[in-house]
Write a protein that holds these residues in place. Sequence first.
Motif, PDB file in Angstrom:
ATOM      1  N   MET A   1       0.832  -1.199   0.000  1.00 14.15           N
ATOM      2  CA  MET A   1       0.000   0.000   0.000  1.00 14.15           C
ATOM      3  C   MET A   1       0.869   1.254   0.000  1.00 14.15           C
ATOM      4  O   MET A   1       0.624   2.215  -0.735  1.00 14.15           O
ATOM      5  CB  MET A   1      -0.920  -0.015   1.232  1.00 14.15           C
ATOM      6  N   ASN A   2       1.908   1.257   0.837  1.00 11.04           N
ATOM      7  CA  ASN A   2       2.798   2.418   0.902  1.00 11.04           C
ATOM      8  C   ASN A   2       3.501   2.651  -0.433  1.00 11.04           C
ATOM      9  O   ASN A   2       3.610   3.788  -0.906  1.00 11.04           O
ATOM     10  CB  ASN A   2       3.837   2.227   2.008  1.00 11.04           C
ATOM     11  N   ILE A   3       3.988   1.562  -1.036  1.00 10.62           N
ATOM     12  CA  ILE A   3       4.697   1.672  -2.318  1.00 10.62           C
ATOM     13  C   ILE A   3       3.762   2.172  -3.413  1.00 10.62           C
ATOM     14  O   ILE A   3       4.114   3.043  -4.216  1.00 10.62           O
ATOM     15  CB  ILE A   3       5.326   0.319  -2.705  1.00 10.62           C
ATOM     16  N   LEU A   4       2.550   1.636  -3.458  1.00  9.21           N
ATOM     17  CA  LEU A   4       1.570   2.052  -4.461  1.00  9.21           C
ATOM     18  C   LEU A   4       1.252   3.543  -4.304  1.00  9.21           C
ATOM     19  O   LEU A   4       1.179   4.281  -5.296  1.00  9.21           O
ATOM     20  CB  LEU A   4       0.293   1.219  -4.328  1.00  9.21           C
ATOM     21  N   PHE A   5       1.054   3.982  -3.075  1.00 12.36           N
ATOM     22  CA  PHE A   5       0.743   5.388  -2.801  1.00 12.36           C
ATOM     23  C   PHE A   5       1.859   6.301  -3.297  1.00 12.36           C
ATOM     24  O   PHE A   5       1.617   7.309  -3.974  1.00 12.36           O
ATOM     25  CB  PHE A   5       0.534   5.585  -1.297  1.00 12.36           C
ATOM     26  N   ILE A   6       3.099   5.944  -2.990  1.00  4.43           N
ATOM     27  CA  ILE A   6       4.240   6.774  -3.388  1.00  4.43           C
ATOM     28  C   ILE A   6       4.408   6.761  -4.905  1.00  4.43           C
ATOM     29  O   ILE A   6       4.734   7.788  -5.509  1.00  4.43           O
ATOM     30  CB  ILE A   6       5.522   6.292  -2.675  1.00  4.43           C
ATOM     31  N   CYS A   7       4.172   5.621  -5.549  1.00  4.63           N
ATOM     32  CA  CYS A   7       4.291   5.540  -7.010  1.00  4.63           C
ATOM     33  C   CYS A   7       3.249   6.418  -7.689  1.00  4.63           C
ATOM     34  O   CYS A   7       3.562   7.160  -8.640  1.00  4.63           O
ATOM     35  CB  CYS A   7       4.148   4.092  -7.469  1.00  4.63           C
ATOM     36  N   VAL A   8       2.002   6.346  -7.240  1.00  6.96           N
ATOM     37  CA  VAL A   8       0.936   7.169  -7.826  1.00  6.96           C
ATOM     38  C   VAL A   8       1.245   8.649  -7.626  1.00  6.96           C
ATOM     39  O   VAL A   8       1.089   9.477  -8.536  1.00  6.96           O
ATOM     40  CB  VAL A   8      -0.427   6.801  -7.216  1.00  6.96           C
ATOM     41  N   LEU A   9       1.695   8.987  -6.428  1.00  6.62           N
ATOM     42  CA  LEU A   9       2.041  10.379  -6.125  1.00  6.62           C
ATOM     43  C   LEU A   9       3.194  10.844  -7.006  1.00  6.62           C
ATOM     44  O   LEU A   9       3.175  11.959  -7.545  1.00  6.62           O
ATOM     45  CB  LEU A   9       2.418  10.495  -4.642  1.00  6.62           C
ATOM     46  N   SER A  10       4.198   9.995  -7.187  1.00  9.79           N
ATOM     47  CA  SER A  10       5.364  10.355  -7.995  1.00  9.79           C
ATOM     48  C   SER A  10       4.991  10.610  -9.444  1.00  9.79           C
ATOM     49  O   SER A  10       5.405  11.607 -10.040  1.00  9.79           O
ATOM     50  CB  SER A  10       6.415   9.241  -7.921  1.00  9.79           C
ATOM     51  N   ILE A  11       4.204   9.718 -10.016  1.00 12.83           N
ATOM     52  CA  ILE A  11       3.820   9.858 -11.425  1.00 12.83           C
ATOM     53  C   ILE A  11       2.971  11.106 -11.628  1.00 12.83           C
ATOM     54  O   ILE A  11       3.175  11.872 -12.581  1.00 12.83           O
ATOM     55  CB  ILE A  11       3.072   8.601 -11.897  1.00 12.83           C
ATOM     56  N   VAL A 237       8.320  10.897   2.704  1.00 13.90           N
ATOM     57  CA  VAL A 237       7.099  10.136   2.961  1.00 13.90           C
ATOM     58  C   VAL A 237       7.428   8.656   3.138  1.00 13.90           C
ATOM     59  O   VAL A 237       6.904   7.982   4.042  1.00 13.90           O
ATOM     60  CB  VAL A 237       6.087  10.333   1.808  1.00 13.90           C
ATOM     61  N   ALA A 238       8.301   8.122   2.274  1.00 14.11           N
ATOM     62  CA  ALA A 238       8.685   6.712   2.378  1.00 14.11           C
ATOM     63  C   ALA A 238       9.341   6.427   3.729  1.00 14.11           C
ATOM     64  O   ALA A 238       9.038   5.422   4.384  1.00 14.11           O
ATOM     65  CB  ALA A 238       9.620   6.345   1.233  1.00 14.11           C
ATOM     66  N   LEU A 307      -0.855   4.201   6.894  1.00 14.50           N
ATOM     67  CA  LEU A 307      -1.256   5.048   5.776  1.00 14.50           C
ATOM     68  C   LEU A 307      -2.770   5.082   5.605  1.00 14.50           C
ATOM     69  O   LEU A 307      -3.349   6.143   5.347  1.00 14.50           O
ATOM     70  CB  LEU A 307      -0.600   4.554   4.484  1.00 14.50           C
ATOM     71  N   VAL A 308      -3.433   3.940   5.746  1.00 14.29           N
ATOM     72  CA  VAL A 308      -4.882   3.887   5.562  1.00 14.29           C
ATOM     73  C   VAL A 308      -5.584   4.779   6.573  1.00 14.29           C
ATOM     74  O   VAL A 308      -6.541   5.493   6.238  1.00 14.29           O
ATOM     75  CB  VAL A 308      -5.381   2.431   5.660  1.00 14.29           C
ATOM     76  N   MET A 309      -5.105   4.769   7.799  1.00 17.16           N
ATOM     77  CA  MET A 309      -5.696   5.625   8.820  1.00 17.16           C
ATOM     78  C   MET A 309      -5.508   7.104   8.455  1.00 17.16           C
ATOM     79  O   MET A 309      -6.408   7.925   8.652  1.00 17.16           O
ATOM     80  CB  MET A 309      -5.067   5.336  10.189  1.00 17.16           C
ATOM     81  N   GLY A 310      -4.350   7.434   7.890  1.00 21.07           N
ATOM     82  CA  GLY A 310      -4.117   8.808   7.471  1.00 21.07           C
ATOM     83  C   GLY A 310      -5.012   9.221   6.322  1.00 21.07           C
ATOM     84  O   GLY A 310      -5.566  10.325   6.310  1.00 21.07           O
ATOM     85  N   LEU A 311      -5.186   8.326   5.333  1.00 21.86           N
ATOM     86  CA  LEU A 311      -6.053   8.632   4.197  1.00 21.86           C
ATOM     87  C   LEU A 311      -7.506   8.770   4.628  1.00 21.86           C
ATOM     88  O   LEU A 311      -8.238   9.651   4.145  1.00 21.86           O
ATOM     89  CB  LEU A 311      -5.927   7.535   3.136  1.00 21.86           C
ATOM     90  N   ASN A 312      -7.932   7.913   5.539  1.00 22.75           N
ATOM     91  CA  ASN A 312      -9.309   8.005   6.035  1.00 22.75           C
ATOM     92  C   ASN A 312      -9.549   9.322   6.769  1.00 22.75           C
ATOM     93  O   ASN A 312     -10.637   9.900   6.700  1.00 22.75           O
ATOM     94  CB  ASN A 312      -9.616   6.836   6.970  1.00 22.75           C
ATOM     95  N   ALA A 313      -8.526   9.807   7.460  1.00 28.46           N
ATOM     96  CA  ALA A 313      -8.672  11.068   8.186  1.00 28.46           C
ATOM     97  C   ALA A 313      -8.849  12.244   7.233  1.00 28.46           C
ATOM     98  O   ALA A 313      -9.533  13.228   7.557  1.00 28.46           O
ATOM     99  CB  ALA A 313      -7.450  11.296   9.078  1.00 28.46           C
ATOM    100  N   LEU A 314      -8.235  12.146   6.037  1.00 32.53           N
ATOM    101  CA  LEU A 314      -8.386  13.221   5.056  1.00 32.53           C
ATOM    102  C   LEU A 314      -9.789  13.246   4.458  1.00 32.53           C
ATOM    103  O   LEU A 314     -10.297  14.316   4.096  1.00 32.53           O
ATOM    104  CB  LEU A 314      -7.370  13.047   3.912  1.00 32.53           C
TER     105      LEU A 314
END
Length: 353
Positions: A1-11, A237-238, A307-314
């Motif tokens: 999940m962390n890797i996917l999040f960073i990859c999407v953000l990077s692209i 972030v990583a 990370l999921v808890m952080g995304l849910n908070a947003l």
Amino acid sequence: MNILFICVLSISLALLLKWGFRALPRERWQILAVAPGVKREDGLWDGVNYTYYGLFNANAYTFGVAVMLLLAASIGVPVGEVVVLAVGMLALCMPASRFVAKVVEKKAYTFTVGGASFVGIVSAPFAIGLMNLAARGVSGNWTDLHVPVIPAMAALAIGYSFGEGLGRLACISFGCCYGKPLSESHPVIRGIFGNHSFTFFGKTKKVAYEGGLEGQKVVPIQAVTSTLYICVGLVGVALYLAEFYGTAFLLAVTATQAWRSLSETLRADYRGGGRISAYQIMGVLAIFYAFGVAAVFPAPQEVHADLVMGLNALWTPFVILFLQALWALSFFYTGRSMVTGATLALHVHKDRI
């Protein structure tokens, strides 16, 4: 999940930067909108310019704060407390961006991210400390560290890195914070940036009216800064999600502030008197200060990031409305141009009546 999040953000950010570096030096990407102001005796209107500088700054402020909220919420800090911290820091740093520029550069109608970031780095531990004192006073437990200092500082520093990285798109749009002409640069610099320089167009861009460099190839210092800061934010972030909070904090501060001091040597805009600018001194001092903070407040071992808890908070109405309000405030604070004007002539299309 962390890797996917960073990859999407990077692209996503890479695509935005690629477009911005290509399009924003053009003349049409400076003024976003013009609103009628005062009507003159000749029937024309004095217009108020709203700039893409304000748009990209608002995007940068909002994205940086969103990242800070996500990271802080991922370690269990209540969103309300993170919002209070963010509002307090912005309330201090946004005015400081104009005040420091007025003191250093003797200009009343300009902003400095360098001065604002220094004020923010210095004041952040005290702001977090005050929040901890308030929380302890309410709970009565004076042994509990309610908001862990180093993880909170790391979240702030990473959010700032993203914010300034994206904020440099605003500088490209307005033509400020511009680099030295390639023709006057060292041969090594010319070799590096010969095929990757910026050429600005538009008489109302700062690089033109202050530097007289319209149509000339200049060092793309804004692009280098933007790319570096975004990369630092992604690595930060990583590290944060891997629970290396101290490393993430020191990396974000050291990399951004060291580059701030070094990049001054490649800039051509006025940065105050003296061979060494006040902003370079602030950058170096901020690095030493960060290591001092890390020595006084060791990173806690029992704080875990989710990370999921952080995304849910947003994804809550409160946070979404807060970020929208922050965007609007940032846009109208930084987007209303004080150094450019417009003249409007309003008329009716008679063939459409």
